[in-house]
Enzyme design. Structure first.
Site, PDB file in Angstrom:
ATOM      1  N   TYR A  68       2.281   8.289  15.637  1.00  0.00           N
ATOM      2  CA  TYR A  68       3.495   7.455  15.640  1.00  0.00           C
ATOM      3  C   TYR A  68       4.789   8.243  15.736  1.00  0.00           C
ATOM      4  O   TYR A  68       5.865   7.654  15.679  1.00  0.00           O
ATOM      5  CB  TYR A  68       3.603   6.628  14.332  1.00  0.00           C
ATOM      6  CG  TYR A  68       2.329   6.062  13.780  1.00  0.00           C
ATOM      7  CD1 TYR A  68       1.624   5.068  14.455  1.00  0.00           C
ATOM      8  CD2 TYR A  68       1.835   6.494  12.552  1.00  0.00           C
ATOM      9  CE1 TYR A  68       0.462   4.537  13.911  1.00  0.00           C
ATOM     10  CE2 TYR A  68       0.686   5.957  12.002  1.00  0.00           C
ATOM     11  CZ  TYR A  68      -0.006   4.981  12.697  1.00  0.00           C
ATOM     12  OH  TYR A  68      -1.143   4.453  12.153  1.00  0.00           O
ATOM     13  N   GLY A 110       0.853  -1.196   0.000  1.00  0.00           N
ATOM     14  CA  GLY A 110       0.000   0.000   0.000  1.00  0.00           C
ATOM     15  C   GLY A 110       0.878   1.232   0.000  1.00  0.00           C
ATOM     16  O   GLY A 110       1.002   1.955  -0.989  1.00  0.00           O
ATOM     17  N   ARG A 111       1.576   1.409   1.127  1.00  0.00           N
ATOM     18  CA  ARG A 111       2.421   2.592   1.313  1.00  0.00           C
ATOM     19  C   ARG A 111       3.412   2.778   0.157  1.00  0.00           C
ATOM     20  O   ARG A 111       3.548   3.872  -0.382  1.00  0.00           O
ATOM     21  CB  ARG A 111       3.199   2.418   2.626  1.00  0.00           C
ATOM     22  CG  ARG A 111       3.987   3.633   3.064  1.00  0.00           C
ATOM     23  CD  ARG A 111       4.972   3.280   4.191  1.00  0.00           C
ATOM     24  NE  ARG A 111       4.373   2.524   5.262  1.00  0.00           N
ATOM     25  CZ  ARG A 111       3.780   3.041   6.342  1.00  0.00           C
ATOM     26  NH1 ARG A 111       3.719   4.329   6.501  1.00  0.00           N
ATOM     27  NH2 ARG A 111       3.257   2.262   7.266  1.00  0.00           N
ATOM     28  N   CYS A 129      -6.949  22.243  17.991  1.00  0.00           N
ATOM     29  CA  CYS A 129      -6.891  22.656  19.381  1.00  0.00           C
ATOM     30  C   CYS A 129      -6.326  21.500  20.206  1.00  0.00           C
ATOM     31  O   CYS A 129      -7.064  20.806  20.918  1.00  0.00           O
ATOM     32  CB  CYS A 129      -8.297  23.024  19.825  1.00  0.00           C
ATOM     33  SG  CYS A 129      -8.269  23.914  21.361  1.00  0.00           S
ATOM     34  N   ARG A 170      -0.299  11.217  11.395  1.00  0.00           N
ATOM     35  CA  ARG A 170       0.768  10.240  11.606  1.00  0.00           C
ATOM     36  C   ARG A 170       1.830  10.722  12.587  1.00  0.00           C
ATOM     37  O   ARG A 170       2.472   9.916  13.255  1.00  0.00           O
ATOM     38  CB  ARG A 170       1.401   9.817  10.269  1.00  0.00           C
ATOM     39  CG  ARG A 170       0.396   9.105   9.359  1.00  0.00           C
ATOM     40  CD  ARG A 170       1.027   8.420   8.162  1.00  0.00           C
ATOM     41  NE  ARG A 170       1.814   7.272   8.564  1.00  0.00           N
ATOM     42  CZ  ARG A 170       3.130   7.240   8.618  1.00  0.00           C
ATOM     43  NH1 ARG A 170       3.836   8.309   8.268  1.00  0.00           N
ATOM     44  NH2 ARG A 170       3.765   6.172   9.018  1.00  0.00           N
TER      45      ARG A 170
HETATM   46  N1  LLP Z   1      -1.887  -6.115   4.087  1.00  0.00           N
HETATM   47  C1  LLP Z   1      -2.377  -6.107   5.334  1.00  0.00           C
HETATM   48  C2  LLP Z   1      -3.068  -7.281   5.828  1.00  0.00           C
HETATM   49  C3  LLP Z   1      -2.216  -4.978   6.140  1.00  0.00           C
HETATM   50  O1  LLP Z   1      -2.687  -4.994   7.370  1.00  0.00           O
HETATM   51  C4  LLP Z   1      -1.556  -3.836   5.626  1.00  0.00           C
HETATM   52  C5  LLP Z   1      -1.383  -2.645   6.440  1.00  0.00           C
HETATM   53  C6  LLP Z   1      -1.073  -3.880   4.307  1.00  0.00           C
HETATM   54  C7  LLP Z   1      -1.252  -5.048   3.567  1.00  0.00           C
HETATM   55  C8  LLP Z   1      -0.372  -2.722   3.656  1.00  0.00           C
HETATM   56  O2  LLP Z   1       0.807  -2.405   4.308  1.00  0.00           O
HETATM   57  P1  LLP Z   1       1.794  -1.302   3.649  1.00  0.00           P
HETATM   58  O3  LLP Z   1       2.383  -1.905   2.394  1.00  0.00           O
HETATM   59  O4  LLP Z   1       0.981  -0.100   3.331  1.00  0.00           O
HETATM   60  O5  LLP Z   1       2.794  -1.042   4.701  1.00  0.00           O
HETATM   61  N2  LLP Z   1      -1.567   3.558   9.587  1.00  0.00           N
HETATM   62  C9  LLP Z   1      -0.221   3.047   9.624  1.00  0.00           C
HETATM   63  C10 LLP Z   1      -0.062   1.838   8.762  1.00  0.00           C
HETATM   64  C11 LLP Z   1      -0.997   0.726   9.136  1.00  0.00           C
HETATM   65  C12 LLP Z   1      -0.852  -0.435   8.225  1.00  0.00           C
HETATM   66  C13 LLP Z   1      -1.954  -1.399   8.446  1.00  0.00           C
HETATM   67  N3  LLP Z   1      -1.898  -2.531   7.615  1.00  0.00           N
HETATM   68  C14 LLP Z   1       0.745   4.147   9.188  1.00  0.00           C
HETATM   69  O6  LLP Z   1       0.286   5.239   8.881  1.00  0.00           O
HETATM   70  O7  LLP Z   1       1.949   3.934   9.197  1.00  0.00           O
END
Ligand code: LLP
Length: 433
Positions: A335, A293-294, A362, A331
Site C-alpha cells: 500500500y 483492530g488497527r 530478493c 504494508r
Molecule cells: N471489521 C471488518 C469486517 C473488517 O473487514 C476489518 C478490516 C475490520 C473490522 C478491522 O478494521 P481496522 O479497525 O483494523 O481498520 N491489511 C490492511 C487492512 C485490511 C483491513 C481489512 N478489514 C492494512 O494493512 O492496512
C-alpha cells in the site's frame, strides 16, 4: 516526540518502550523482533469499552478484529479485557477456541466461508455469522439443520459510503467483493429470503466501510443509512433487528501527518446519530457493535531491526538494508504505507539526510520506507519501526524462506516471548518429500 506516549528516550539515548530499552531487547531476543506493549493494548481495549459505556450505556460490545493480530496470547488478552472478537477464517476461529475465548462473543466474517469453516464455527459455538451472500446463507442453514440448531446471523451490507482511504482497504461502496448492496434492493431481498429459512435467526445488520479512516462523518453516514434500513426491515417484514454492527476502520497515527480521533470521539458521534434516529423513527435502540483492530493493537507494536549494509549511490539515494523487510511487514510494498522510523541506539540524534530503508528480500520493491530523513546511520545500528502492531505479524510470510520473527510482550516490568522465532526446521516442516 513520538506518536505514542509509551515511547521515550533514556539516558543512553536509546529508545525505550514501556520500561524497556529497545537496544537491550534487540540484544536479548535478536532481530528482527516484534515488541508488543501489552499495557498499551489493554489501555486501548479499555478506552473503547469505556466510550461505549459512557456514550451508549454499555448497550453493545467491542470486538477485537483478530485479523489485525491473531495469536493465542492476544486472544486471551482481548477476552480478559471483556471484548468479543471478529474472526474471518477457520484459522482465526481455531486460535480463539484454543485460547479459551468465549465463542458466543465471536462474529464470523468472510466473503467465501467454506463448508468446513462453517461446520467448525457452528461446532465451536460461534455466536454470530456475518453472512456475505446467498450461497453461504443456504449452506449455513443446511449445516445448522443437520446439527438441529438455529444459527444467529447478520448480513454484511454495502451501505454505499465512500470512505476516504486507500482503494485496497475501502469496502463500503457497491463495487466491492464484500456483502450485499442496499441501493439495488439486493440487501432487502436476502433478508426477506432469510426469514423463510428454519435454521437461521436473523439478528442484525453489519457494515464496514474501510480501514484507516480519520473522519467521523462516513461512520455517522453509515450509521444513519443502516438505521433507516433497520426501520425498513421492521416496517416491511415485521423483522426486529437487535444488533447494529458498524465494523472497524478507525485511523491511527503512523506519522505526524496523521491526526486520529479518540475512540470516545468516534463512538460519541456515532452513538448520537443512532440515538436520535431511533427516537425519530420510533425503533428500539439496537445493541451497538464496533470491530476495531488497527486502533487497538497497531500503536502497541514496534519492530526492531539491525542494519547490515549501507549503500550510498551518489546523486541517486542511500539504501540502508535491515535484516527483515516485506516478510515481516508487507504494508509498504502493498500500500505504500507510511511509518515512523527511529534510530533506536541514538534516538535523540538530529536527522541529517534522507535514506531508504530496504529489506533483505530478493525483490526491488522490498522497502520499509523511502527517502525518510534520518540521523547518521552505521552498520550494526538498531532501527525501530513504530506502530507495527497491526497487519504486520498477521500478514507476515516466509518469502525467500525467511523465518518469521518472534513477538515479545512487555507488561510493566515483565517481558515474555508470546510467539517464538521460527527456525529453518519450522520452514521445512511441511515439506514431505
Ligand atoms: N471489521 C471488518 C469486517 C473488517 O473487514 C476489518 C478490516 C475490520 C473490522 C478491522 O478494521 P481496522 O479497525 O483494523 O481498520 N491489511 C490492511 C487492512 C485490511 C483491513 C481489512 N478489514 C492494512 O494493512 O492496512
Amino acid at each position: 516526540m513520538f506518536n505514542s506516549d509509551n515511547l521515550s528516550v533514556n539516558a543512553n539515548n536509546h529508545l525505550t518502550v514501556g520500561c524497556y530499552d529497545t537496544v537491550e531487547l534487540a540484544k536479548e531476543f535478536g532481530t528482527p523482533l516484534y515488541v508488543l506493549d501489552e499495557d498499551l493494548m489493554r489501555r486501548n481495549c479499555r478506552e473503547y469499552k469505556t466510550a461505549l459505556e459512557y456514550h451508549y450505556d454499555g448497550n453493545g460490545l467491542i470486538l477485537f478484529a483478530s485479523k489485525a493480530l491473531c495469536t493465542m496470547y492476544t486472544s486471551k488478552l482481548a477476552a480478559d479485557e471483556g471484548l468479543g472478537a471478529d474472526a474471518v477464517s477457520g484459522g482465526e476461529i481455531y486460535t480463539l477456541f484454543k485460547a479459551g475465548f468465549p465463542m458466543e462473543k465471536v462474529f464470523f466474517h468472510g466473503n467465501n466461508k467454506t463448508h468446513d469453516e462453517i461446520e467448525l464455527a457452528i461446532s465451536f459455538g460461534v455466536g454470530h455469522f456475518v453472512v456475505d451472500n446467498k450461497e453461504e446463507l443456504e449452506l449455513i442453514n443446511e449445516i445448522a439443520r443437520e446439527k438441529n440448531f438455529v444459527q444467529k446471523i447478520l448480513f454484511r451490507i454495502k451501505p454505499g459510503i465512500d470512505a476516504h482511504t486507500h482503494d485496497f482497504i475501502k469496502t463500503g461502496q457497491i463495487d466491492s467483493k464484500f456483502g450485499v448492496a442496499l441501493e439495488n434492493g439486493e440487501a432487502f431481498k436476502i433478508y426477506e429470503y432469510a426469514t423463510t429459512l428454519s435454521n437461521i435467526k436473523v439478528d442484525g445488520v453489519h457494515c464496514h466501510i474501510g480501514s484507516q479512516i480519520f473522519d467521523v462523518e462516513p461512520f455517522c453516514e453509515a450509521a444513519s443509512v443502516m438505521m433507516n434500513f433497520i426501520v425498513e426491515l421492521q416496517d416491511k417484514l415485521s423483522l426486529k433487528v437487535n444488533i447494529l454492527n458498524l465494523g472497524g476502520g478507525f485511523g491511527i497515527e503512523y506519522t505526524s501527518d496523521d491526526d486520529p480521533l479518540t475512540p470516545s470521539e468516534y463512538i460519541g458521534k456515532v452513538a448520537e446519530t443512532v440515538k436520535s434516529l431511533a427516537m425519530e423513527k420510533n425503533v428500539e435502540l439496537p445493541f451497538l457493535v464496533f470491530e476495531p483492530g488497527r486502533s487497538i493493537v497497531a500503536p502497541a507494536g514496534i519492530t526492531l531491526y539491525t542494519v547490515g549494509s549501507i549503500k550510498e549511490i551518489e546523486n541517486v539515494r542511500t539504501y540502508v538494508s535491515v535484516d527483515g523487510g516485506m516478510g515481516d511487514n508487507p504494508r509498504y510494498i502493498l500500500y505504500g504505507s507510511k511509518y515512523s522510523v527511529v534510530l533506536a541506539n541514538n534516538a535523540a540524534a538530529k536527522p541529517v539526510a534522507p535514506v531508504t530503508v530496504a529489506g533483505k528480500c530478493c525483490e526491488s520493491g522490498d522497502l520499509i520506507q523511502e527517502n525518510i530523513l534520518m540521523p547518521e546511520i552505521k552498520v550494526g545500528d538498531t532501527l525501530a519501526v513504530l506502530a507495527t502492531g497491526a497487519y504486520n505479524y498477521s500478514m507476515a510470510s516466509n518469502y525467500n524462506r525467511n523465518p518469521r520473527p518472534p513477538i515479545v510482550a512487555i507488561r510493566g516490568e515483565e517481558k515474555k516471548i508470546i510467539v517464538k522465532r521460527e527456525t529453518y526446521d519450522d520452514i521445512i516442516n511441511n515439506d514431505l518429500i
